[in-house]
Scaffold this motif. Structure first.
Motif, PDB file in Angstrom:
ATOM      1  N   LEU A  38       1.437  -1.117   0.156  1.00  0.00           N
ATOM      2  CA  LEU A  38      -0.180  -0.211  -0.771  1.00  0.00           C
ATOM      3  C   LEU A  38       0.797   1.733   0.208  1.00  0.00           C
ATOM      4  N   ILE A  63      -0.097   4.536   1.560  1.00  0.00           N
ATOM      5  CA  ILE A  63      -0.924   4.156   3.008  1.00  0.00           C
ATOM      6  C   ILE A  63       0.025   3.248   3.905  1.00  0.00           C
ATOM      7  N   GLU A  64       0.193   3.637   5.036  1.00  0.00           N
ATOM      8  CA  GLU A  64       0.798   2.756   5.662  1.00  0.00           C
ATOM      9  C   GLU A  64       0.073   1.467   5.589  1.00  0.00           C
ATOM     10  N   ASN A  65       0.888   0.388   5.370  1.00  0.00           N
ATOM     11  CA  ASN A  65       0.837  -1.208   6.159  1.00  0.00           C
ATOM     12  C   ASN A  65       1.470  -2.234   6.887  1.00  0.00           C
ATOM     13  N   LYS A  66       1.150  -2.241   7.864  1.00  0.00           N
ATOM     14  CA  LYS A  66       1.806  -2.792   8.941  1.00  0.00           C
ATOM     15  C   LYS A  66       1.626  -3.886   9.384  1.00  0.00           C
ATOM     16  N   GLY A  67       1.736  -4.860   8.485  1.00  0.00           N
ATOM     17  CA  GLY A  67       1.399  -6.276   8.992  1.00  0.00           C
ATOM     18  C   GLY A  67      -0.533  -6.576   8.803  1.00  0.00           C
ATOM     19  N   GLU A  68      -0.831  -5.478   8.274  1.00  0.00           N
ATOM     20  CA  GLU A  68      -2.766  -5.150   8.495  1.00  0.00           C
ATOM     21  C   GLU A  68      -3.896  -5.679   7.380  1.00  0.00           C
ATOM     22  N   ARG A  72       2.637   1.941  -2.147  1.00  0.00           N
ATOM     23  CA  ARG A  72       1.821   3.159  -3.293  1.00  0.00           C
ATOM     24  C   ARG A  72       1.087   4.382  -3.148  1.00  0.00           C
ATOM     25  N   PHE A  73       0.343   4.337  -2.558  1.00  0.00           N
ATOM     26  CA  PHE A  73      -0.662   4.844  -2.681  1.00  0.00           C
ATOM     27  C   PHE A  73      -0.978   5.836  -1.462  1.00  0.00           C
TER      28      PHE A  73
END
Lengths: 290, 290, 290, 290
Positions: free
Chosen positions: C250, C255-260, C252-253
């Protein structure tokens, strides 16, 4: 408050043989019957006096395989739907869905065997007949027709927004599993097998020969060619998953992959639908109400 | 000639965790997006300039799992459908279908584990949101809810014709795999999880407590109780196979079988459908157009 | 030239109720019987005089559901296997496989209903009994037990070759669909339901509490804990797909994705197998010969 | 205590095209790799230093589709299995299973298209190669080959016991879905496609021409003809469900049914297995250890 209801017997697996002479014939079908009509009391009061048991519908589906025969699934389905509509008093509309499975005669040293077959697939021929007061509708079809082309397909120049990361491509694999259903404008005097064969051939031809700038375009080309070549049809509906084939990155291993090695993915997949109808098509009535 | 079309990305398998503290939460969903609108040029001319790639729709479905979150699948689906409808210019109507799979926290000596689950099923919770110019519709649902009762069901006094051989019975097994979908009359301020739990409990209760003179009657009892208890609903549709359980004849072996041993058959099966709608229900628009 | 043969009736769907009092009980099973023995003449000469029809085996499976009962699937399977072995002269070895499906009693306002159930799954309890001259073996099991943990799993420090591109990870999702089968060292005086519940709980506990450096390690931890806690077992076999969950990019957008947010992939999948056996385990004979 | 273990990557969906000239070729396969060897530390201690990731095995399966090619699935599988066995130090034995899906070139007015195909099935060609210190084994096969004959089959004169109610029949439908696997005694210099075509033709021929007094007899006739005609084979294993077709009783409706109308049942079904081996067959080693 009860605004719609229907009931029936689903998936009667009827197999019919013709054994008039040594060379037998096989018909292998899956029959579903659905009745609509004056059945409200069964729902609201548990009163079954108007309800023809689904077990009876099953018996009838098997009996008609002999009485009417399964020379063509279309004539069988018409006869069975009309039987329920015309002889069962509370029925206002009867629908008969038939799936027909393909079998190829076994060949031994080039000679076809009289009574042995090998199953063909995955494609399945379908027919759905609705017999109602206003008339009889017939929808022919084919499903699970899996097609693939290794070139002659691109996808580029598309709309881009903030979530778009797809790179345009000018040469890709196009693969799908077609479900196509076509409504006949009339049902008398049709050579069902000839029309079916012609439509199937047209679908294959247009899929192969259309240079595809999107699966949408391919579907439209198939659908409009079918309507053009078969004036007896009023309407055609096409559903097609876009079965993605992704280039496998072999550069990482110093191996060149010039559109040769792909990963065939399962999910997610694109899902494309189109309905084409002749301008002067007769009304569809409840033909499409499953 | 092109009278209807739609396209989208089917079966995005999105899994979202909440990890704010040691006790994690899981949401496991299958998301399908479908767009309708001004896409005719893609079909007729292969012109993609109005077409948002299905790959972008996939990215968006995953991005919204974080951006909007999946606290409830309903709010997620509403946000995602409205995003496509409001921000993608050619879209006139966007539909988002979500299947939500159940997971139960693992218990160890009575204590729930923080981050381990075991999958529950086969039942699946569903939601379908349609965002269009005329408004937003939401259809909740449950599918593959398999129920069985060992008594309290009969089938007798039914219509008889020349193909009827079924014997009436005053005590039979009633088994089905329910697909039920309910349309909300409004979608603001709903406690989605509470309503879902209440409807599921109502379906189970009425299936259990209704003395059934036919599966039709049971469906109607379930549907009308749901509409009665949940005024926020406008309409409910129930589909139910009659999963036949046939008494196995043990008399032949001098063994008594008093409704104790049954053969659970596969095909054919009965197929019963009912739609119930509140008299003053608001218009369904395209809510039911898959 | 014929070195092995066996035959039987597969997937008899037997449902048994207990109706001694108002609170009924349900057993829902899928029974497969397989016979080995002196059947060579059926193959080489088409001589059926030694062949007990598979239709008879079906009748027997249903008859034993009443005659012996299905209080436990284990005792039913032992009785049925021994019946074929002991009373059908040419049979040298009989195997009975049973899958047992879970049903939960419907609760209405906290009170369990007497005769209505909702199906549980996807997990299935299994038993396989082999009765032969040398004795009777019993293999218990569970299949389609789908487990997932959102942390407590890593995969790093692995062997690397020229085709290795995987990045090591120190925090990943671990998900699998377990098939586990355990062979009893003895079969007399066992409380089958208690042992089954204990093994299932042990599998869940160890999956949850083992910090996993690989699915292999988790399988071994589960298997050895089961053998340790249940001395009555001689051997355990575990099969587990590694159901991959891939981080969705994410970034690329913005948006943070911390293992979610993860994509749950279908194919390909890892496939891990382990067999653990007690040092002093009695011989398995033909217990594992499907 | 760990007595057996294996691991790998299952169901890599590899599609390979040959595009040297305008007439493309397609290979569509499903590849599963399984490694055995010195992997105990991964299980007992979570030590991965000897473990080649399943992700690497996936990369290798795709890379070999280009590097070695898929001219025949047999040569591809041999090369891939030997690669793992010979270059990955801890591997003592590598198995590669390949399913190969059939595609037929689309014909347009009798002319075959260069780059478009339609999927054939349901039958699937299989190969399983095991490369170990003691040598390389190859098992060819075909599965889901569905055959049916409308006469030339009986079942009578069978063993009768107290649970036997089946009436003997001297004319029945015989239908099955064959899974057949054959082990090669040697693997050098074989024309894989020619042998496969010959075995498939032999199976079809013997199924058709053997007057069947039981499915057992038919399997034996097929198996022994294959071994006789293909001296390169050491062993053949046949598995065949007896897909029951039951005469539908139409007498009740005063309709004659002289072996013409059948109900094709789903479950239960007979299940027949046979293994035939040449007297001087070389040892199978671990060829059959899935």
């Amino acid at each position: 408050m009860l605004t719609d209801n229907r009931y029936g017997k689903a998936e009667n697996r009827v197999v019919r043989f013709y054994k008039e002479n040594a060379r037998h014939e096989i018909r292998d079908v899956n029959v579903t019957t659905t009745l609509r009509g004056d059945f409200e009391a069964a729902y609201t009061e548990g009163d079954q006096r108007q309800v023809l048991p689904t077990d009876t519908q099953k018996n009838t589906a098997f009996a008609f395989a002999k009485k009417v025969g399964l020379d063509t699934v279309e004539d069988y389905a018409i006869a069975l739907a009309r039987h329920f509509h015309e002889t069962v008093e509370p029925v206002s509309s009867a629908r008969v869905d038939v799936e027909s499975y393909g079998w190829q005669r076994v060949s031994i040293n080039g000679a076809e065997h009289d009574h042995t077959w090998v199953r063909q697939g995955p494609e399945v021929r379908t027919v759905a007949v609705t017999a109602a007061d206003a008339g009889t509708w017939l929808i022919g079809g084919i499903k699970d027709l899996v097609l693939l082309k290794s070139t002659g397909s691109e996808f580029a120049d598309f709309l881009v927004d903030e979530y778009t990361t797809l790179a345009p491509t000018n040469d890709r694999v196009l693969a799908t599993s077609l479900d196509v259903h076509w409504r006949f404008g009339e049902i008398d005097g049709i050579d069902w097998d000839e029309v079916f064969a012609g439509i199937r051939a047209t679908l294959l031809e247009l899929f192969a020969t259309t240079y595809s700038r999107a699966l949408q375009q391919t579907l439209y080309a198939m659908g409009s060619a079918v309507l053009e070549r078969f004036p007896v049809l009023a309407e055609i509906r096409l559903s097609a998953p876009n079965k993605h084939h992704f280039d496998y990155d072999l550069d990482r291993f110093d191996i060149e992959n010039k559109g040769e090695v792909f990963w065939a993915a399962d999910r997610p997949y694109g899902s494309i639908h189109a309905t084409l109808q002749r301008a002067d098509a007769p009304d569809a009535g409840t033909a499409w109400s499953a």
